[in-house]
Design a protein around this motif. Structure first.
Motif, PDB file in Angstrom:
ATOM      1  N   PHE A 254      25.403  48.519  40.125  1.00  0.00           N
ATOM      2  CA  PHE A 254      25.588  47.341  40.978  1.00  0.00           C
ATOM      3  C   PHE A 254      26.744  47.640  41.923  1.00  0.00           C
ATOM      4  O   PHE A 254      27.518  48.569  41.708  1.00  0.00           O
ATOM      5  N   ARG A 255      26.862  46.834  42.965  1.00  0.00           N
ATOM      6  CA  ARG A 255      27.927  47.069  43.930  1.00  0.00           C
ATOM      7  C   ARG A 255      29.270  46.640  43.351  1.00  0.00           C
ATOM      8  O   ARG A 255      29.410  45.556  42.800  1.00  0.00           O
ATOM      9  N   GLU A 256      30.266  47.514  43.476  1.00  0.00           N
ATOM     10  CA  GLU A 256      31.611  47.220  43.002  1.00  0.00           C
ATOM     11  C   GLU A 256      32.608  47.845  43.964  1.00  0.00           C
ATOM     12  O   GLU A 256      32.505  49.027  44.294  1.00  0.00           O
ATOM     13  N   ILE A 257      33.558  47.062  44.418  1.00  0.00           N
ATOM     14  CA  ILE A 257      34.610  47.542  45.307  1.00  0.00           C
ATOM     15  C   ILE A 257      35.955  47.135  44.707  1.00  0.00           C
ATOM     16  O   ILE A 257      36.160  45.972  44.373  1.00  0.00           O
ATOM     17  N   ARG A 258      36.857  48.103  44.573  1.00  0.00           N
ATOM     18  CA  ARG A 258      38.204  47.854  44.065  1.00  0.00           C
ATOM     19  C   ARG A 258      39.211  48.356  45.093  1.00  0.00           C
ATOM     20  O   ARG A 258      39.122  49.484  45.551  1.00  0.00           O
TER      21      ARG A 258
ATOM     22  N   ARG B 178      45.992  43.744  43.921  1.00  0.00           N
ATOM     23  CA  ARG B 178      44.731  44.345  43.500  1.00  0.00           C
ATOM     24  C   ARG B 178      43.605  43.348  43.716  1.00  0.00           C
ATOM     25  O   ARG B 178      43.784  42.142  43.528  1.00  0.00           O
ATOM     26  N   SER B 179      42.451  43.863  44.078  1.00  0.00           N
ATOM     27  CA  SER B 179      41.293  43.004  44.294  1.00  0.00           C
ATOM     28  C   SER B 179      40.036  43.742  43.867  1.00  0.00           C
ATOM     29  O   SER B 179      39.908  44.954  44.092  1.00  0.00           O
ATOM     30  N   THR B 180      39.108  43.016  43.240  1.00  0.00           N
ATOM     31  CA  THR B 180      37.821  43.559  42.822  1.00  0.00           C
ATOM     32  C   THR B 180      36.721  42.617  43.285  1.00  0.00           C
ATOM     33  O   THR B 180      36.788  41.408  43.054  1.00  0.00           O
ATOM     34  N   PHE B 181      35.734  43.184  43.938  1.00  0.00           N
ATOM     35  CA  PHE B 181      34.591  42.353  44.361  1.00  0.00           C
ATOM     36  C   PHE B 181      33.358  43.223  44.572  1.00  0.00           C
ATOM     37  O   PHE B 181      33.431  44.445  44.483  1.00  0.00           O
TER      38      PHE B 181
ATOM     39  N   VAL C 295      22.394  43.317  28.517  1.00  0.00           N
ATOM     40  CA  VAL C 295      22.837  42.012  29.004  1.00  0.00           C
ATOM     41  C   VAL C 295      23.896  42.252  30.071  1.00  0.00           C
ATOM     42  O   VAL C 295      24.925  42.873  29.804  1.00  0.00           O
ATOM     43  N   THR C 296      23.630  41.788  31.286  1.00  0.00           N
ATOM     44  CA  THR C 296      24.534  41.968  32.414  1.00  0.00           C
ATOM     45  C   THR C 296      25.268  40.664  32.693  1.00  0.00           C
ATOM     46  O   THR C 296      24.630  39.615  32.875  1.00  0.00           O
ATOM     47  N   GLY C 297      26.601  40.723  32.680  1.00  0.00           N
ATOM     48  CA  GLY C 297      27.401  39.548  32.962  1.00  0.00           C
ATOM     49  C   GLY C 297      27.677  39.384  34.442  1.00  0.00           C
ATOM     50  O   GLY C 297      27.583  40.334  35.220  1.00  0.00           O
ATOM     51  N   VAL C 298      28.043  38.185  34.838  1.00  0.00           N
ATOM     52  CA  VAL C 298      28.395  37.917  36.230  1.00  0.00           C
ATOM     53  C   VAL C 298      29.802  38.416  36.524  1.00  0.00           C
ATOM     54  O   VAL C 298      30.058  39.054  37.550  1.00  0.00           O
ATOM     55  N   ASP C 299      30.743  38.176  35.608  1.00  0.00           N
ATOM     56  CA  ASP C 299      32.145  38.553  35.813  1.00  0.00           C
ATOM     57  C   ASP C 299      32.557  39.767  35.005  1.00  0.00           C
ATOM     58  O   ASP C 299      33.735  40.041  34.844  1.00  0.00           O
ATOM     59  N   GLY C 300      31.611  40.492  34.459  1.00  0.00           N
ATOM     60  CA  GLY C 300      31.926  41.655  33.644  1.00  0.00           C
ATOM     61  C   GLY C 300      31.063  41.684  32.406  1.00  0.00           C
ATOM     62  O   GLY C 300      30.368  40.709  32.072  1.00  0.00           O
ATOM     63  N   ALA C 301      31.084  42.809  31.718  1.00  0.00           N
ATOM     64  CA  ALA C 301      30.239  42.977  30.534  1.00  0.00           C
ATOM     65  C   ALA C 301      30.737  42.101  29.387  1.00  0.00           C
ATOM     66  O   ALA C 301      31.944  41.998  29.148  1.00  0.00           O
ATOM     67  N   PRO C 302      29.820  41.436  28.651  1.00  0.00           N
ATOM     68  CA  PRO C 302      30.231  40.730  27.433  1.00  0.00           C
ATOM     69  C   PRO C 302      30.809  41.717  26.428  1.00  0.00           C
ATOM     70  O   PRO C 302      30.580  42.922  26.500  1.00  0.00           O
ATOM     71  N   THR C 303      31.568  41.203  25.458  1.00  0.00           N
ATOM     72  CA  THR C 303      32.149  42.048  24.414  1.00  0.00           C
ATOM     73  C   THR C 303      31.074  42.471  23.414  1.00  0.00           C
ATOM     74  O   THR C 303      30.130  41.738  23.168  1.00  0.00           O
ATOM     75  N   ALA C 304      31.241  43.631  22.801  1.00  0.00           N
ATOM     76  CA  ALA C 304      30.250  44.148  21.866  1.00  0.00           C
ATOM     77  C   ALA C 304      30.906  44.569  20.566  1.00  0.00           C
ATOM     78  O   ALA C 304      31.807  45.388  20.570  1.00  0.00           O
ATOM     79  N   ALA C 305      30.472  43.981  19.443  1.00  0.00           N
ATOM     80  CA  ALA C 305      30.817  44.441  18.098  1.00  0.00           C
ATOM     81  C   ALA C 305      29.572  44.254  17.259  1.00  0.00           C
ATOM     82  O   ALA C 305      28.697  43.468  17.620  1.00  0.00           O
ATOM     83  N   VAL C 306      29.469  44.936  16.125  1.00  0.00           N
ATOM     84  CA  VAL C 306      28.197  44.975  15.411  1.00  0.00           C
ATOM     85  C   VAL C 306      28.370  44.582  13.951  1.00  0.00           C
ATOM     86  O   VAL C 306      29.311  45.021  13.301  1.00  0.00           O
ATOM     87  N   LYS C 307      27.454  43.762  13.460  1.00  0.00           N
ATOM     88  CA  LYS C 307      27.338  43.485  12.029  1.00  0.00           C
ATOM     89  C   LYS C 307      25.855  43.370  11.717  1.00  0.00           C
ATOM     90  O   LYS C 307      25.133  42.623  12.375  1.00  0.00           O
ATOM     91  N   LEU C 308      25.385  44.117  10.729  1.00  0.00           N
ATOM     92  CA  LEU C 308      23.961  44.201  10.459  1.00  0.00           C
ATOM     93  C   LEU C 308      23.703  43.891   8.995  1.00  0.00           C
ATOM     94  O   LEU C 308      24.363  44.427   8.120  1.00  0.00           O
TER      95      LEU C 308
ATOM     96  N   GLU D 226      47.132  36.025  38.655  1.00  0.00           N
ATOM     97  CA  GLU D 226      45.787  36.550  38.830  1.00  0.00           C
ATOM     98  C   GLU D 226      44.793  35.432  39.096  1.00  0.00           C
ATOM     99  O   GLU D 226      44.745  34.439  38.356  1.00  0.00           O
ATOM    100  N   TRP D 227      44.050  35.592  40.171  1.00  0.00           N
ATOM    101  CA  TRP D 227      42.917  34.740  40.427  1.00  0.00           C
ATOM    102  C   TRP D 227      41.662  35.445  39.922  1.00  0.00           C
ATOM    103  O   TRP D 227      41.755  36.471  39.258  1.00  0.00           O
ATOM    104  N   LYS D 228      40.487  34.932  40.254  1.00  0.00           N
ATOM    105  CA  LYS D 228      39.260  35.508  39.720  1.00  0.00           C
ATOM    106  C   LYS D 228      39.061  36.939  40.181  1.00  0.00           C
ATOM    107  O   LYS D 228      38.638  37.802  39.401  1.00  0.00           O
ATOM    108  N   GLN D 229      39.359  37.230  41.442  1.00  0.00           N
ATOM    109  CA  GLN D 229      39.108  38.566  41.977  1.00  0.00           C
ATOM    110  C   GLN D 229      40.349  39.235  42.556  1.00  0.00           C
ATOM    111  O   GLN D 229      40.271  40.378  42.985  1.00  0.00           O
ATOM    112  N   VAL D 230      41.476  38.551  42.567  1.00  0.00           N
ATOM    113  CA  VAL D 230      42.685  39.078  43.191  1.00  0.00           C
ATOM    114  C   VAL D 230      43.866  38.862  42.261  1.00  0.00           C
ATOM    115  O   VAL D 230      43.961  37.841  41.576  1.00  0.00           O
TER     116      VAL D 230
END
Length: 839
Positions: free
Chosen positions: A308-312, A836-839, A142-155, A792-796
């Motif tokens: 995917f493209r990532e610039i920091r 700092r900026s990420t896009f 699962v690919t997020g738009v603003d980053g990876a979703p969190t992952a924890a496991v219960k089975l 902090e804004w969304k990318q800056v």
């Protein structure tokens, strides 16, 4: 209905009946089966050896026959339908954008074909896919738009003979807490599951605390101490044992992207950047790591290439003309096959001390480093990565002043001096992750060089001048074969390690005519020492769970070490010409071998509380004193220890509070003691007996959304038990070891609001520590306070920082010089702004 699906901010995997949620028709898949398990259907633990061994028999593959996507208020549910059979605990992994769940012993059997992919199924989710990773493993990504979703496991449990639903409930990155996965034991797992005293700093914490150096890591880690001053004298210890002795193997092993570093107090990069996480393991480590260490391991992992493209981009400016620039770029050249990441960092500042004789700043610092990473995935179960790292520090000389001097930041050396460090490393890693076995090969090269020049008498008079050239080259090869990541009740690892190191010391000291009145000869002293060191090792470890709550671990390492030394020393004057001094050595060789066992036991009372205990042997090879005048003091015995540790790890209130405690005791035979002369140079090693004991306590809490509280405390009592200085004849039994503070303390408070405000305050406390074996030169307890405030804004993000708010003056290094006791002091108050900026 689903079983127990009540959580926010986590990923739950549950086996049971799929939820009958309202889902867009185009996302529905046929074949949903509804069946509720009964008590008699639930699988029970093995009660005999035959049943327990049968658990490792090759399983029947579970078929994934259907997929459904269900948008939720803060994320997405991915609902799978499977055929009859037991679904194995999925293995969760993630990068900056994608979270993946690998389901072992499973195969895709979808009506629509061998794979499933939907793009933009709901706001905040870029894509969901199911693929057959290898012949027995299904991957859900699962690919997020603003980053990876969190992952924890219960089975849950699946009733035999029935069809099952498996539900992944995901929370988007903007609402999720960072989950940290470590590889301290060479497999991905939650640090709370690892029976070792360790501190893990994740990507977000490294960024929030502005961690850019080993010194910053130590400030957040109990019982990890590093002097915080000039980079030419930057010593580290863990539990009192460490790297104040650069003439023999380090007690602390440092890896940066699988590359081992030696003599880290001088040859480490001046700037750490673009980091994924840092793991600090305390205590002997030898049965899982290629290079053994008796004090601990610092494992630094950079951010990997992304699909995917990532610039920091980041930059900053502050007082003392501080300048910082960081940049990283990552993208896929061939999607899912070939990706790259390039990064670089530049930092510089003027010195804190003024040289009043020369009218300039003393000890300015300047660093420039770059890294390139390539990740190739030729097959789903095979990855090949190549990392290259290069850079340099260009600093002024260390600034020592008389310890009684009132103004600690004014000196009068007659030459400015310099310290230059260059680093050039490469590492090739090949990893195969099969259904039955994992194989990893790491080939690494590390070439470093250090040159310095200094005013050796530290006075306005031109009495003594020194220069040094210290190149080092390390080649290493490590191979590990281990059980697959999906193994649970029985896990194993075997490996081999080879390292060769060439290490040269070229030292040059000029005695000017002014020193004749002090009884020194007038002339030039030259020493050329060339070390060649080889390490061969095999190691292995086995973990067994006779019952689910109990884990037994046994490991063993065999190591052989060989060292040869060529050494020549001369003194040249105008009267006698060139005269040999000391021993002349050609291929003087020592060697040794040792077995290093490790035993550990862990009992988990419930998923949130466990206790453990361990016993392990540590080892530092013997070496040779390159400055020895006679054969009697040429050879240095190997250092050996037994270390014992007990501890507990716990989480409370749905993981809102974490509390970990470890108690340790170590007995060291033939501890290698570094002796310093009146010029501050260290050229001789002696042996003595030592004991260390103490504890580490780490606490973290999240009382409110956005509010984080962090605390760490370490206590160490590291003392000589049997040691007499062979040069002076003084007995130092009962004295504390150098650079081994009585305690370390770190406190942190951080708040990040939904509106964008960010604030953080850190307090670092350090107990009394000494600079000489006589325990005369010392630094009393001190506290340093740092703060950061930003928006902090969304990318800056923009941040204002102040370090050492109260401008505390404290000693980082001291020794008894020719004319006085001399000291170097830590960084003064600094402040500035960062973007700092990420896009």
């Amino acid at each position: 209905m689903l079983i127990d699906l009540v959580a926010t901010g986590s990923l739950f995997l549950l086996v049971g009946q799929p939820a009958q949620a309202d889902v867009p028709p185009d996302l529905e898949a046929p074949g949903i089966v509804t069946q509720v398990p009964t008590i008699k259907d639930v699988a029970h633990p093995a009660t005999s050896l035959k049943e327990w061994l049968a658990q490792d028999a090759p399983p029947d593959l579970v078929q994934v026959t259907g997929v459904r996507l269900n948008p939720t208020l803060n994320g997405l549910e991915v609902i799978l339908v499977t055929s009859a059979g037991l679904v194995v605990q999925p293995l969760i992994s993630s990068d900056t954008q994608t979270v993946s769940a690998d389901i072992a012993d499973a195969v895709l059997a979808l009506p629509e074909g061998k794979a499933f992919q939907v793009e933009n199924p709901t706001d905040g989710v870029a894509a969901v896919s199911l693929t057959q990773r290898n012949s027995t493993t299904v991957r859900v990504s699962v690919t997020g738009v603003d980053g990876a979703p969190t992952a924890a496991v219960k089975l849950g449990d699946c009733p035999p003979g029935s069809a099952c639903g498996l539900t992944l409930s995901l929370t988007l990155a903007e609402d999720a807490e960072e989950e940290i996965i470590v590889t301290a034991e060479k497999r991905p797992e939650n640090p709370q599951q690892v029976p070792i005293s360790l501190t893990v700093l994740g990507q977000q914490q490294l960024q929030d605390a502005d961690v850019n150096s080993i010194r910053d890591v130590a400030a957040l880690t109990p019982n990890f101490f590093t002097s915080v001053g000039d980079r030419s004298f930057n010593f580290q210890t863990i539990r009192g044992l460490g790297n104040s002795n650069y003439l023999s193997r380090d007690a602390i092993s440092v890896y940066i992207d699988d590359v081992p570093y030696e003599n880290i107090h001088q040859l480490l990069p001046g700037e750490l950047f673009d980091l994924e996480r840092v793991e600090v393991l305390r205590g002997p480590q030898g049965t899982l790591y290629g290079r053994s260490s008796q004090a601990g391991v610092v494992n630094i992992i950079s951010r990997p290439p992304t699909n995917f493209r990532e610039i920091r981009i980041g930059g900053g400016y502050g007082n003392y003309n501080q300048r910082q620039v960081q940049l990283s770029v990552s993208d896929a050249l061939i999607e899912d096959k070939l990706a790259f990441r390039f990064g670089g960092a530049y930092s510089a500042q003027d010195g804190f001390t003024e040289n009043v004789l020369l009218g300039e700043d003393a000890n300015p610092q300047d660093s420039l480093f770059g890294r390139a990473s390539i990740l190739w995935t030729p097959a789903q179960d095979l990855t090949v990565s190549f990392n290259a790292f290069s850079g340099r520090n260009q600093d002024g000389d260390n600034t020592f002043v008389p310890i009684t001097q009132a103004d600690r930041f004014r000196n009068a050396s007659n030459i400015p001096g310099s310290l230059d460090v260059s680093i050039n490393t490469q590492a090739l890693k090949i990893a195969y992750e099969g259904a039955e076995v994992n194989v990893t090969s790491i080939t690494a090269r590390n070439q470093t060089g250090l040159t310095y020049s200094q005013d050796t008498d530290y006075t306005p008079e031109d009495l003594l001048r020194s220069q040094a050239d210290i190149p080092s080259t390390i080649w290493s090869q490590e191979i590990r074969v281990q059980s697959p990541k999906t193994a649970e009740r029985f896990r194993w690892l075997v490996g081999g390690y080879y390292q060769s190191r060439s290490f040269d010391l070229f030292l040059f000291t000029e005695y000017t005519p002014l020193v004749s009145s002090l009884g020194f000869p007038v002339g030039i002293s030259t020493t050329d020492a060339q070390f060649q060191q080889y390490t061969y090792a095999v190691f292995g470890q086995v973990e067994v769970q006779p019952i689910k709550a109990l884990t037994l671990t046994a490991g063993l390492r065999y190591e052989r070490f060989t060292e040869s030394l060529d050494r020549n020393s001369f003194f040249k004057d105008s009267v006698s010409g060139v005269t040999p001094t000391g021993l002349s050595l050609q291929d003087s060789t020592i060697s040794g071998n040792i077995l290093l066992p490790r035993l550990a036991i862990q009992y988990r009372f419930n998923p949130n509380f466990a206790i453990y205990g361990s016993a392990a042997r540590g080892y530092k090879p013997g070496t040779q004193n390159f400055s020895a005048d006679t054969l009697a003091n040429l050879f240095v015995s190997p250092e050996k220890l037994w270390s014992y540790e007990v501890g507990l790890k716990s989480t409370w209130l749905n993981n809102r509070i974490t509390a970990n405690l470890a108690l340790f005791w170590s007995n060291v035979d033939d501890y290698q003691v570094l002796l310093t002369d009146t010029t501050g140079l260290s050229s001789f090693i002696a042996n003595g007996g030592v004991t260390t004991k103490g504890l580490e306590l780490e606490l973290s809490a999240k009382p409110l959304k956005g509010l984080d509280l962090m605390a760490g405390f370490g206590y160490t009592d590291a003392r000589f038990t049997e040691y007499t200085n062979p040069l002076s004849g003084q007995n130092f039994n009962g004295n504390r070891l150098t650079y081994a503070p009585e305690f370390t303390l770190n406190l942190g408070v951080q708040y990040r609001s939904p509106s964008g405000f960010f604030g953080r305050v850190d307090v670092q406390g350090i107990g009394t520590y000494f600079f000489d074996d006589a325990n005369i030169l010392r630094q009393n307890p001190l506290a340093l306070v740092n703060t950061r405030i930003g928006y902090e804004w969304k990318q800056v993000g923009i941040y204002f920082f102040v370090n050492n708010i109260f401008d505390k003056e404290y000693i980082t290094t001291a020794f008894s010089g020719i004319f006085a006791d001399l000291a170097s002091y830590g960084n003064r108050r600094t402040f500035g702004v960062q973007v700092r900026s990420t896009f």
